[in-house]
Design an enzyme around this catalytic site. Structure first.
Site, mmCIF file in Angstrom:
data_model
loop_
_atom_site.group_PDB
_atom_site.id
_atom_site.type_symbol
_atom_site.label_atom_id
_atom_site.label_comp_id
_atom_site.label_asym_id
_atom_site.label_seq_id
_atom_site.Cartn_x
_atom_site.Cartn_y
_atom_site.Cartn_z
ATOM 1 N N SER A 113 0.805 -1.222 0.000
ATOM 2 C CA SER A 113 0.000 0.000 0.000
ATOM 3 C C SER A 113 0.838 1.272 0.000
ATOM 4 O O SER A 113 0.370 2.323 -0.448
ATOM 5 C CB SER A 113 -0.939 0.010 1.214
ATOM 6 O OG SER A 113 -1.845 -1.056 1.164
ATOM 7 N N PHE A 302 -10.217 7.755 16.732
ATOM 8 C CA PHE A 302 -11.305 7.020 17.353
ATOM 9 C C PHE A 302 -10.919 5.657 17.917
ATOM 10 O O PHE A 302 -11.773 4.951 18.442
ATOM 11 C CB PHE A 302 -12.444 6.864 16.351
ATOM 12 C CG PHE A 302 -12.987 8.192 15.869
ATOM 13 C CD1 PHE A 302 -13.675 9.021 16.744
ATOM 14 C CD2 PHE A 302 -12.773 8.616 14.568
ATOM 15 C CE1 PHE A 302 -14.164 10.250 16.322
ATOM 16 C CE2 PHE A 302 -13.263 9.836 14.131
ATOM 17 C CZ PHE A 302 -13.949 10.667 15.012
ATOM 18 N N HIS A 355 -6.616 -10.193 4.805
ATOM 19 C CA HIS A 355 -5.396 -10.729 5.418
ATOM 20 C C HIS A 355 -5.725 -11.762 6.495
ATOM 21 O O HIS A 355 -5.007 -12.744 6.675
ATOM 22 C CB HIS A 355 -4.577 -9.596 6.043
ATOM 23 C CG HIS A 355 -3.741 -8.827 5.064
ATOM 24 N ND1 HIS A 355 -2.878 -9.435 4.177
ATOM 25 C CD2 HIS A 355 -3.627 -7.487 4.843
ATOM 26 C CE1 HIS A 355 -2.269 -8.507 3.450
ATOM 27 N NE2 HIS A 355 -2.706 -7.318 3.832
ATOM 28 N N HIS A 393 -4.526 -2.231 -4.425
ATOM 29 C CA HIS A 393 -4.116 -3.563 -4.875
ATOM 30 C C HIS A 393 -5.263 -4.526 -4.611
ATOM 31 O O HIS A 393 -6.269 -4.163 -3.979
ATOM 32 C CB HIS A 393 -2.861 -4.031 -4.120
ATOM 33 C CG HIS A 393 -3.031 -3.996 -2.625
ATOM 34 N ND1 HIS A 393 -3.780 -4.933 -1.939
ATOM 35 C CD2 HIS A 393 -2.590 -3.119 -1.686
ATOM 36 C CE1 HIS A 393 -3.781 -4.640 -0.656
ATOM 37 N NE2 HIS A 393 -3.066 -3.534 -0.463
ATOM 38 N N HIS A 488 -1.417 -9.972 -0.596
ATOM 39 C CA HIS A 488 -1.925 -9.192 -1.726
ATOM 40 C C HIS A 488 -1.800 -10.006 -3.012
ATOM 41 O O HIS A 488 -1.105 -11.018 -3.062
ATOM 42 C CB HIS A 488 -1.117 -7.903 -1.890
ATOM 43 C CG HIS A 488 -1.187 -6.991 -0.718
ATOM 44 N ND1 HIS A 488 -0.391 -5.870 -0.587
ATOM 45 C CD2 HIS A 488 -1.956 -7.009 0.402
ATOM 46 C CE1 HIS A 488 -0.660 -5.251 0.536
ATOM 47 N NE2 HIS A 488 -1.612 -5.930 1.163
#
Length: 527
Positions: A113, A302, A355, A393, A488
């Site tokens: 990423s 958050f 993942h 991706h 990925h």
């Protein structure tokens, strides 16, 4: 007399098609819902806005949202509404322009990423694992950063005087959001405790620090530049902004010591000191109280790490806003600027669901991204706002077998004309969706936290799932190759576009082209 060429073309196309219908196509063919639907969509495309310049750009990134994820999420969304599922569309799949994007990094066939988002933000490809720098960088070597930094679309929008914002359901210091604002030799340098002593000694700065001091850093890089900083920042990752001291724990801390920073600095307080009129929030109550009309700067953290999966959000200790709610609030704040805005919205946990081998969580978060995009569509003027939707991706996530129409996308394969699950050559049933590699099969019942699979042993290979309900939130699909985390994939991803400049989204393009489409629409580079 001014001729409306678009309307004329549309009318001509309709006239020609009508004539053909009468001469060569049987009535049952032209009366088909499929046929009529295609004609309506074609006519709509002929009426598409032909402007090329936009006032605003919103870039939505579904992290890990490959084409198979789009297909499966579309079907799941339809089935949750009581339909077969295959015939539906995610909100952005009705956009008039689409392209395929090549995702490889300079040094990697299958990307990460950091490199992919840097390409989308800067207009050039770079290596795996580095943020906001070109390919001349050496990962992990602080000394190679200077002179190799790139300028991003978000930075250029700031310099132009536009409002800017970043949203992510991942840590806001994670690779995708970080690539909009940071320069780092390693994507993992999210706070100073993550950095080697040599890098600190050489003057490299952690990603959280770069975010809080974005305004000063940008002004220091370019002489004469005067910007007002990021107007909106919302996501997770609070631990990277707080000192490693329990007295700084937030009310929803789940760790004994929430903060990770070893320099004793509270970056949340530093941000509030810099933006005394700004608003810092850390829970749903604080978020709901934000008055967008009067807010100049908004900083929301958050969760101490990533925000919750959408399916697990109601279980958060202090409450979190949804991606849709954050998107809506961000637009309401950013559109206070008459010069327009640039907003990047990442659904980061699609990637994390995959993942972890949890198709349920990946697809549920993809559906929530679609909801957020619909809110953006409803909240903006299509004549002024270019909306881009893509992924960084894909994943090794497959849709296979020969299930019949309407078969539950998370279910076992049941063939056309059959009522019982199909059997593989090993005389066991199998699911439509699965993974080439990863942690593998786990039946965790109604567990909504996809990451729970990391507490289990790797269980790759075939399992007898005959008596198991594979559609539950806690079911993790089988995987062929045993790995501690699913990986990925290297195939192309989709880019969907609507609004001024969307006409340029076509064909097969390098990922770096995304930046150039944004720049063209906003005229970010001033001559």
């Amino acid at each position: 007399m001014k001729i409306n060429w678009i309307a004329t073309a549309s009318a001509l196309a309709f006239a020609v098609s009508t004539a053909l219908h009468a001469d060569v196509l049987p009535r049952y063919q032209t009366d088909s819902d499929w046929y009529a639907d295609a004609q309506i969509k074609l006519a709509a495309k002929l009426q598409t806005n032909n402007q090329f310049k936009a006032k605003n750009v919103i870039l939505f990134v579904g992290d890990g949202m490959g084409v198979s994820t789009l297909t499966a999420a579309r079907i799941l969304q339809g089935q949750q509404a009581g339909n077969p599922g295959e015939e539906g569309y995610l909100s952005f799949e009705s956009f008039p322009h689409t392209a395929l994007v090549k995702t490889y990094n300079v040094d990697a066939q299958t990307p990460d990423s950091a490199g992919t988002m840097t390409a989308m933000m800067s207009g050039l490809k770079t290596d795996v694992g580095v943020i906001g720098v070109n390919e001349k960088i050496e990962r992990g070597e602080c000394s190679t950063v200077e002179g190799n930094e790139v300028s991003t679309a978000l930075e250029l929008a700031e310099i132009k005087g536009m409002a800017t914002g970043i949203i992510s359901t991942a840590r806001i210091t994670h690779a995708t959001p970080a690539a909009t604002y940071a320069k780092s030799a390693d994507r993992n340098w999210e706070d100073i405790s993550d950095m080697p002593e040599a890098a600190i000694a050489e003057g490299c700065v952690d990603i959280a620090d770069q975010l809080v001091h974005f305004e000063a850093n940008l002004e220091a890089r370019f002489e004469g530049v005067d910007v007002d900083g990021l107007e909106v920042v919302m996501g997770g990752g609070r631990r990277h902004f707080l000192p490693k001291d329990a007295s700084f724990n937030s009310t929803d801390a789940v760790s004994e010591i929430e903060g990770d920073r070893t320099d004793s600095r509270d970056l949340t307080q530093e941000w509030q000191d810099l933006y005394s009129n700004g608003t810092y929030v850390m829970d749903k109550t604080g978020f709901d109280a934000v008055d967008a009309a009067s807010t100049t700067h908004l900083f929301g953290l958050f969760n101490e790490s990533h925000m919750q999966y959408e399916a697990d959000r109601s279980n958060d200790v202090a409450g979190e806003p949804s991606l849709t709610e954050m998107t809506s609030k961000a637009i309401d704040v950013l559109d206070n600027n008459a010069k327009g805005f640039f907003l990047m919205v990442e659904s980061g946990r699609i990637d994390h669901g995959h993942h972890a081998g949890s198709a349920y969580n990946a697809l549920t978060d993809a559906i929530e991204l679609s909801n957020a995009i619909q809110t953006a569509i409803d909240s903006t003027d299509p004549d002024e706002t270019l909306i881009l939707v893509t992924a960084d991706h894909g994943h090794v996530f497959t849709i296979a077998g020969y299930p019949k129409r309407g078969n539950p996308i998370l279910g076992k394969v049941v063939g056309v004309g059959e009522t019982e699950p199909s059997m593989a050559a090993d005389d066991m049933p199998y699911t439509t969706v699965g993974y080439t590699n990863g942690i593998g099969f786990h039946d965790l019942g109604t567990e909504t936290d996809g990451d729970a699979s990391y507490n289990e042993d790797i269980a790759a290979g075939r399992m007898d799932i005959s008596a198991i309900d594979t559609t539950t939130s806690g079911y993790h699909q089988e995987a062929l190759i045993p790995l501690s985390s699913e990986t990925h994939s290297g195939e192309d991803v989709a880019l969907h576009a609507n609004g001024p400049g969307s006409q340029l989204v076509q064909g097969v393009v390098e990922q770096s082209v995304v930046f150039h489409i944004i720049e063209q629409a906003l005229d970010l580079i001033q001559e």
